[in-house]
Design an enzyme around this catalytic site. Structure first.
Site, PDB file in Angstrom:
ATOM      1  N   GLY A 176     -33.285   9.834 -38.609  1.00 16.43           N
ATOM      2  CA  GLY A 176     -34.327   8.751 -38.903  1.00 16.43           C
ATOM      3  C   GLY A 176     -34.007   7.578 -38.340  1.00 16.43           C
ATOM      4  O   GLY A 176     -34.946   6.802 -37.678  1.00 16.43           O
ATOM      5  N   ASP A 177     -32.950   7.067 -38.507  1.00 13.58           N
ATOM      6  CA  ASP A 177     -32.485   5.902 -37.990  1.00 13.58           C
ATOM      7  C   ASP A 177     -32.499   5.814 -36.283  1.00 13.58           C
ATOM      8  O   ASP A 177     -32.828   4.818 -35.893  1.00 13.58           O
ATOM      9  CB  ASP A 177     -31.108   5.514 -38.514  1.00 13.58           C
ATOM     10  CG  ASP A 177     -31.065   4.866 -39.652  1.00 13.58           C
ATOM     11  OD1 ASP A 177     -31.891   4.082 -40.073  1.00 13.58           O
ATOM     12  OD2 ASP A 177     -29.818   5.441 -40.550  1.00 13.58           O
ATOM     13  N   SER A 178     -32.070   6.736 -35.838  1.00 11.04           N
ATOM     14  CA  SER A 178     -32.048   7.096 -34.391  1.00 11.04           C
ATOM     15  C   SER A 178     -33.570   6.929 -33.740  1.00 11.04           C
ATOM     16  O   SER A 178     -33.483   6.361 -32.647  1.00 11.04           O
ATOM     17  CB  SER A 178     -31.203   8.377 -33.892  1.00 11.04           C
ATOM     18  OG  SER A 178     -29.731   8.077 -34.329  1.00 11.04           O
TER      19      SER A 178
END
Length: 402
Positions: free
Chosen positions: A168-170
């Site tokens: 999700g962060d990436s």
């Protein structure tokens, strides 16, 4: 190679953890000068995540490559004042604080716009800057669940699981980098001043996940379908799965195209399946997925990984091994495209160790561009940046540090 499409762009990164730093990494990979602001003494918490030796993790070194590190205390007037002065010389501000934090510090978009009316402000947070959930704390693990991904990962008879990286962060970081470059492009192609609202890029982790969920929502609204976990398969696509081999490994085979399926069945010695009227299209194969997977596994388990892959590749069946890091670092395909680049790194041993890091994506010029530097030591560039950009003397910098 010296291909730097973002050469001349300067970014001030106030981000921690993974999302905003990923955006900064991508911009830095392609030539932007990225100045990362970290807390004195502690720095970005990522420095200690998965830290197996030394004082800085490989995770930090990876996500913060091609950057400079300076230390400033944003809780102080002096630190915030330096940020404002630096932003006069920057094109982009990257941040992933909780909504309202920059405003609380007197660094909200309106203030920044007065300091630099051309500044692109890229903000990343769990639920974005607006809406009823904006103020809620949240990491990617929660955003992946709210965005619809977690419900589809794992086997149907067990609770949902998480993929092994902070996906999700990436993904949010990639969108943030893309949004930043769009704003810079818009700024460059017009002589008119771009309104502040069009220079604020608002990336929500849950929306970044939702955007890659394919037809999850339309399928529900059109057909009332709530997709469910299907393990190693992909909903509605067959045969495509992981299959065991005789040497205790597994391989991935994607034989779901109509023409591919015919060749696939010939390879595994099942012309009867190739001719079965029920299996001539993907819908029929999906209905019969259990029977197909069992037949395929009966064949793969009689061959070693390499034997099975060789036979499948000869028939142009999409397939591949399931790699670990040990496989990746010796793979000829990655090597040919410069996708593992090695640097001497302090790992807590008496001498630095040569460590490989994943290359720059996408490729320009046939091979990955070279990484200029891995994630820097804490505050490594403080004096360089403050003296060169702001003209601060050693005494000024010493006073700020104190």
């Amino acid at each position: 190679m010296s291909i730097s499409p973002l050469d001349g762009v300067r970014v001030l990164e106030l981000g921690n953890y993974i999302a905003a730093p990923t955006a900064g990494r991508i911009l830095g990979d392609f030539g932007a000068e990225v100045i990362k602001v970290e807390r004195p003494k502690a720095g970005d918490e990522l420095r200690n995540w998965r830290l197996y030796g030394g004082d800085t993790s490989m995770l930090y070194r990876t996500i913060n490559r091609n950057k400079k590190s300076i230390t400033l205390d944003l809780r102080t007037d002096a630190g915030r004042g330096v940020v404002l002065e630096l932003l006069r010389h920057c094109d982009v501000l990257l941040e992933n604080f909780r909504p309202g934090m920059l405003e609380k510090w007197g660094l909200g978009p309106e203030v920044l716009n007065e300091v630099n009316p051309d500044l692109v402000i890229t903000r990343i947070y769990a639920y974005g800057q607006t809406g009823p959930m904006a103020a809620r704390p949240g990491f990617a693990a929660v955003a992946e669940a709210v965005g619809g991904l977690r419900e589809l990962v794992g086997d149907p008879d067990r609770p949902p699981v998480r993929v092994g990286v902070s996906i999700g962060d990436s993904i949010a970081g990639i969108y943030a980098a893309f949004g930043t470059v769009m704003a810079l492009f818009q700024r460059e192609r017009t002589d008119a001043s771009i309104p502040l609202g069009e220079r604020v890029i608002d990336v929500a982790l849950n929306e970044a996940i939702l955007s890659v969920m394919e037809s999850l929502v339309p399928d529900y609204l059109a057909y009332g379908i709530n997709r469910e976990r299907v393990g190693g398969r992909m909903e509605g696509i067959a045969p495509s799965n992981a299959y065991p081999t005789s040497d205790g490994t597994s391989i991935i085979i994607g034989g779901n195209g109509d023409a591919i399926f015919q060749r696939y069945m010939e390879v595994i010695g099942r012309p009867d399946l190739a001719a079965d009227p029920e299996l001539q299209d993907n819908a029929g194969r999906w209905r019969n997925r259990e029977r197909l997977d069992a037949s395929i596994a009966e064949w793969t388990v009689r061959h070693t990984r390499d034997e099975a892959l060789k036979l499948l590749e000869a028939a142009a069946i999409p397939c591949g091994p399931i790699y670990t890091a040990a496989d990746i670092v010796v793979d000829e395909q990655y090597k040919a495209r410069n996708m593992i680049q090695r640097f001497p790194v302090d790992v807590g041993a008496p001498q630095p160790k040569t460590v490989g890091f994943s290359g720059i994506v996408p490729v320009i010029g046939e091979k990955s561009l070279p990484i200029r530097n891995i994630g820097p030591d804490l505050g490594e560039h403080t004096r360089e940046v403050l003296s060169e950009l702001l003209g601060m003397s050693d005494a000024d910098i010493a006073g700020l540090e104190a």
